[in-house]
Scaffold this active site. Structure first.
Site, short mmCIF file in Angstrom:
data_model
loop_
_atom_site.label_atom_id
_atom_site.label_comp_id
_atom_site.label_asym_id
_atom_site.label_seq_id
_atom_site.Cartn_x
_atom_site.Cartn_y
_atom_site.Cartn_z
N HIS A 268 0.87 -1.19 0.00
CA HIS A 268 0.00 0.00 0.00
C HIS A 268 0.90 1.24 0.00
O HIS A 268 1.70 1.42 -0.91
CB HIS A 268 -0.94 -0.12 1.21
CG HIS A 268 -2.07 0.86 1.27
ND1 HIS A 268 -2.41 1.69 0.25
CD2 HIS A 268 -2.95 1.14 2.29
CE1 HIS A 268 -3.45 2.44 0.61
NE2 HIS A 268 -3.79 2.13 1.84
N HIS A 307 -2.68 -2.50 -9.61
CA HIS A 307 -3.66 -1.89 -8.71
C HIS A 307 -4.90 -2.77 -8.67
O HIS A 307 -5.27 -3.36 -9.68
CB HIS A 307 -4.02 -0.48 -9.20
CG HIS A 307 -4.63 0.35 -8.14
ND1 HIS A 307 -5.98 0.33 -7.86
CD2 HIS A 307 -4.08 1.22 -7.26
CE1 HIS A 307 -6.21 1.16 -6.87
NE2 HIS A 307 -5.09 1.71 -6.47
N ASP A 363 2.56 5.31 -6.87
CA ASP A 363 3.83 5.21 -6.15
C ASP A 363 5.04 5.06 -7.06
O ASP A 363 6.17 5.10 -6.60
CB ASP A 363 3.79 4.01 -5.19
CG ASP A 363 2.84 4.26 -4.04
OD1 ASP A 363 2.90 5.36 -3.49
OD2 ASP A 363 2.05 3.36 -3.71
N1 CMC Z 1 4.55 -7.02 -10.28
C1 CMC Z 1 4.41 -8.25 -10.86
N2 CMC Z 1 3.27 -8.93 -10.91
C2 CMC Z 1 2.20 -8.36 -10.36
C3 CMC Z 1 2.25 -7.09 -9.75
C4 CMC Z 1 3.48 -6.41 -9.73
N3 CMC Z 1 3.60 -5.22 -9.17
N4 CMC Z 1 1.01 -6.77 -9.28
C5 CMC Z 1 0.21 -7.79 -9.58
N5 CMC Z 1 0.92 -8.75 -10.24
C6 CMC Z 1 0.40 -10.01 -10.79
C7 CMC Z 1 0.07 -10.98 -9.66
O1 CMC Z 1 1.17 -11.79 -9.34
C8 CMC Z 1 -1.08 -11.76 -10.30
O2 CMC Z 1 -0.51 -12.68 -11.22
P1 CMC Z 1 -1.20 -14.14 -11.41
O3 CMC Z 1 -2.57 -13.86 -11.95
O4 CMC Z 1 -0.30 -14.85 -12.34
O5 CMC Z 1 -1.24 -14.76 -10.04
C9 CMC Z 1 -1.83 -10.70 -11.09
O6 CMC Z 1 -0.84 -9.72 -11.43
C10 CMC Z 1 -2.98 -10.05 -10.36
O7 CMC Z 1 -2.46 -9.41 -9.19
P2 CMC Z 1 -3.08 -9.52 -7.75
O8 CMC Z 1 -1.97 -9.65 -6.75
O9 CMC Z 1 -4.15 -10.57 -7.71
O10 CMC Z 1 -3.76 -8.11 -7.63
P3 CMC Z 1 -4.27 -7.42 -6.30
O11 CMC Z 1 -5.42 -6.57 -6.70
O12 CMC Z 1 -4.51 -8.41 -5.22
O13 CMC Z 1 -3.03 -6.53 -5.83
C11 CMC Z 1 -1.52 -4.75 -5.62
C12 CMC Z 1 -2.91 -5.18 -6.11
C13 CMC Z 1 -1.41 -3.23 -5.73
C14 CMC Z 1 -1.35 -5.12 -4.13
C15 CMC Z 1 -0.44 -5.45 -6.48
O14 CMC Z 1 -0.59 -5.05 -7.83
C16 CMC Z 1 0.96 -5.17 -5.99
O15 CMC Z 1 1.43 -5.85 -5.08
N6 CMC Z 1 1.67 -4.14 -6.56
C17 CMC Z 1 2.98 -3.76 -6.08
C18 CMC Z 1 2.85 -2.91 -4.83
C19 CMC Z 1 2.36 -1.51 -5.14
O16 CMC Z 1 2.85 -0.84 -6.05
N7 CMC Z 1 1.39 -1.04 -4.32
C20 CMC Z 1 0.85 0.32 -4.44
C21 CMC Z 1 -0.58 0.31 -4.86
S1 CMC Z 1 -1.15 1.93 -5.40
C22 CMC Z 1 -1.06 2.94 -4.04
C23 CMC Z 1 -2.02 2.56 -2.96
O17 CMC Z 1 -3.20 2.90 -3.05
O18 CMC Z 1 -1.56 1.93 -2.01
#
Ligand code: CMC
Length: 429
Positions: A268, A307, A363
């Protein structure tokens, strides 16, 4: 118009149920009527991480994730970032309308009046170790503020509630700046209420021996825009934490501390800090392909990408990318920008990221600007928390005044052992 209902057939009993659809949503409680017999509790939904659940009705922020749209009370984020100020947008999300001149003056004066903290807050912060993470200090000090304002627990008193809102928005920059000065071993700088909200914050951070700190107007404006971009983002993890904790009617300082704790995590608000560590680790543009390869092999994440809601370019990231150029014109270009640009270029052409709809989020570029402005990397989540406090408190108030809300108390699916007899320790093998 077609009937706005959903008909469900329970194949266990052959019975049909008609459930109303309102705001493109079915009410989960309506499913409780679906039972196999009278003794049955009724059907529930299972939704870990609230992937498909609306937990409230809100009039603050609208996001269209598929089209990369963000609006506060109807105003597009691009227009707010270009034409408004942080305090004006804070007023907007708390009152749902932009202030007129008179209202803005009063609002600004009221918040400015609350920038000072009790001297004991300073003493409390002096107790932290020299290398304490600033976000740890920020979270704990916010929680401690509730002990200075015990009347804050009277959350249904309109006047008192308004006072805590002003105090929270006014004091978070001071607490944040004190946390920074503490890690530097530098004397705390008291608020200068003749400066703007952001100018005063920069003064409390960076003033040394000058009689009056003069913020650079371009950097002051850039930070104000960053504050606008971070002010609210509807039901993200920290705002939901604020609502959940506030739903037990705890005071707003305790709830805000909980929200800030949720923001701290690298998935986050801690992601901006993680992006800079990632760019350090990558080291140079030549190493980008290898890093992307590792991400695709599931050996790490591309921080600042992806996201839960945006499946398109995060509109805030687009504004920040432009802002970076204005800041770098003053501070000099951060060489890590080249690594970030190359990461973005490679990722946006790569099947892995395209298929998963992964784009840069807020971010991805913000940390580079913060770094160029002189903020240390571990301080970045605090810079997110200062403006987000206004968003948290707007949602908290909306929740408190919403007659449909109750204490948050989800259900679970118990899959543990069935009832069994206690075994004394001597018989446990
Ligand atoms: N790098 C590589 N792969 C990713 C990433 C990433 N940053 N984000 C998602 N994926 C992949 C994930 O592994 C999954 O792949 P698969 O379908 O093969 O298992 C797919 O994309 C869907 O992702 P998810 O984890 O199910 O998506 P989510 O909605 O649960 O997570 C998130 C959203 C923001 C936590 C995630 O994208 C992430 O961890 N990003 C990196 C951390 C980040 O930049 N966070 C800031 C978010 S924006 C500011 C805020 O509001 O906090």
């Amino acid at each position: 118009m077609n009937k706005q209902t959903l008909t469900i057939t329970d194949n266990r009993t052959g019975k049909n149920y008609e459930v109303p659809i309102e705001n493109e949503t079915v009410n989960a409680k309506d499913l409780r009527n679906i039972k196999v017999n009278d003794a049955d509790f009724g059907l529930m939904t299972y939704d870990p991480a609230f992937m498909n659940t609306s937990i409230c009705k809100s009039t603050i922020t609208y996001i269209d994730g598929d089209n990369g749209i963000l609006e506060h009370c109807g105003y597009p984020i691009e227009q707010l970032a270009e034409q408004s100020t942080f305090l004006e947008v804070a007023y907007l999300i708390l009152h749902r309308e932009l202030p007129n001149r008179k209202q803005l003056k009063k609002w600004t004066d009221d918040i400015t009046l609350h920038t000072f903290v009790h001297e004991n807050v300073k003493k409390l912060m002096e107790g932290f170790r020299y290398d304490a993470h600033p976000m740890g200090m920020f979270v704990s000090t916010l929680a401690a503020l509730s002990t200075f304002y015990p009347e804050a627990k009277l959350i249904f008193d309109d006047e008192l509630r308004r006072k805590q809102i002003l105090r929270l928005i006014g004091k978070v920059p001071t607490v944040a700046a004190f946390a920074y000065r503490h890690t530097k071993g530098m004397p705390y700088v008291y608020p200068d209420n003749d400066l703007s909200f952001v100018g005063n914050y920069l003064s409390m951070m960076f003033k040394i021996a000058e009689l009056r700190y003069k913020p650079h107007p371009v950097l002051e404006k850039a930070l104000d825009v960053l504050f606008i971009l971070h002010i609210d983002h509807e039901q993200n993890c920290s705002t939901t934490a604020m609502r959940v904790v506030g739903s037990s009617h705890s005071d707003p300082y305790s709830a805000t501390a909980a929200a800030a704790a949720a923001l701290y995590g690298p998935l986050h608000g801690g992601a901006n800090e993680a992006v800079l560590s990632m760019l350090d680790e990558i080291g140079s543009v030549q190493n980008v392909p290898n890093f992307i390869k590792k991400v695709k092999e599931d050996k790490g994440k591309l921080m600042g990408f992806g996201h839960r809601v945006y499946k398109n370019y995060d509109p805030r990231a687009r504004i920040i990318k432009k802002l970076a150029d204005q800041v770098f014109d003053i501070t000099g270009r951060n060489p890590k920008l080249d690594i970030a640009l190359e990461l973005e270029r490679v990722a946006l052409q790569d099947e892995y990221f395209i298929k998963r709809k992964l784009y840069p989020n807020v971010d991805f570029y913000s940390g580079l600007i913060y770094k160029a402005m002189g903020f240390p990397t571990d301080f970045f989540p605090v810079l997110f928390a200062i403006p987000r406090t206004a968003g948290w408190i707007a949602h908290w108030q909306e929740m408190i005044l919403d007659s449909e809300q109750k204490i948050t108390r989800p259900r679970q699916i118990y899959l543990g052992s069935k009832r069994r007899e206690y075994i004394t320790i001597s018989r446990r093998g």
